[in-house]
Design an enzyme around this catalytic site. Sequence first.
Site, mmCIF file in Angstrom:
data_model
loop_
_atom_site.group_PDB
_atom_site.id
_atom_site.type_symbol
_atom_site.label_atom_id
_atom_site.label_comp_id
_atom_site.label_asym_id
_atom_site.label_seq_id
_atom_site.Cartn_x
_atom_site.Cartn_y
_atom_site.Cartn_z
ATOM 1 N N CYS B 54 130.097 -23.582 -11.704
ATOM 2 C CA CYS B 54 130.964 -22.437 -12.005
ATOM 3 C C CYS B 54 132.341 -22.930 -12.390
ATOM 4 C CB CYS B 54 131.153 -21.536 -10.798
ATOM 5 S SG CYS B 54 129.655 -20.971 -10.082
ATOM 6 N N THR B 55 132.777 -23.950 -11.681
ATOM 7 C CA THR B 55 134.115 -24.465 -11.921
ATOM 8 C C THR B 55 134.237 -24.929 -13.361
ATOM 9 O OG1 THR B 55 134.160 -25.144 -9.643
ATOM 10 C CG2 THR B 55 135.814 -26.085 -11.082
#
Lengths: 189, 161
Positions: B54-55
């Site tokens: 996600c990062t």
Amino acid sequence: MPKTYTPPRLTLPVGDRDHSEGAPDASMVLVEYGDYQCPYCGAAYPVVKRIEKELGSDLRFVFRNFPLTNSHPQAEWAAETAEAASAQGKFWPMHDFLYENQRFMGDAAYFTVYETKLKLDVTRIGQEVAQRAYSARIQEDFMSGVRSGVNGTPTFFINGIRYDGAPEFGSMVSALKVASKTPRRRART
Amino acid sequence: MPRAEATKPPILKAGAKAPDFTLKSTPDQSVSLRDFLGRPVVLAFYPADWSPVCTDQLGLYAQVMSEFKKFNAEVLGISVDGIWSHLAFSNDRKLNFPLLSDFEPKGAVSKMYGAFEAAVGESARALFVIDKKGVIRWSYLSPDGVNPGADGILSALEDLG
């Protein structure tokens, strides 16, 4: 719907605009989208060096900038530094030095020593980096990556097709050799 | 493009009306989808703040924001994390778009879009491009752990014309 998977393709072909090592007519072309501050790119750097040594004149290696500046605050500084060195004909020495000295990233004084050793115009590099003189080029690299399916770094393309395997010597050399024997594109199914 | 596995939730497809919703974007502010009628909206459902993929994905969107803005598009990230987690995550990653908290009732909006993974209690990694009239024009469900990148979104925005 057929259950097939086609890896993304490089949307901006390798050309004169690129930083390139090796023979222009090599049968294997490896393109890296990299970030100088990214630890995974740092880990891939010696792998690429070993691949270049192994394949010699059969390989052309191209590096394009993909600085992820919100996680890597020095990545853009580093990309600008390499481009500024490139303007004085020393892209690859600076590219290599940045990866070999990732822990000093952003320490301009440290890099100045090396620039002096390369007989570069240090003042000009400092000015160009401060003015972000090469931001348009870096952004062009970056967006060409985004449009080619580069989602993180490092991302490699082999003969124009994204390499989705591990950034390891054996698997990359195998993939390069397979690609060199595949003159036309063949979707992986 | 990888096909969604059979076990994946069926996400809403192109042509469907985008269900309206109201979710918190900060402890005292809410965002509704209808607020953005008249301009394109990108909904990026993702499993969790802080997880590595996600990062990468959201950080990439932050960096591609200037391109999204060329289409006057609004990007909204949505997960089931609480608003305080979102705030810390957004500050840490220097995100420049709102993260909405689909926290209570948990996953309700994700479920409306077919983007809820009930087995793990998280949103699926699903993308939607919604046109200025509130109609979904493109949707994509990414395999687990795979960053879908920004190319599909940009192509969909281009296709809006």
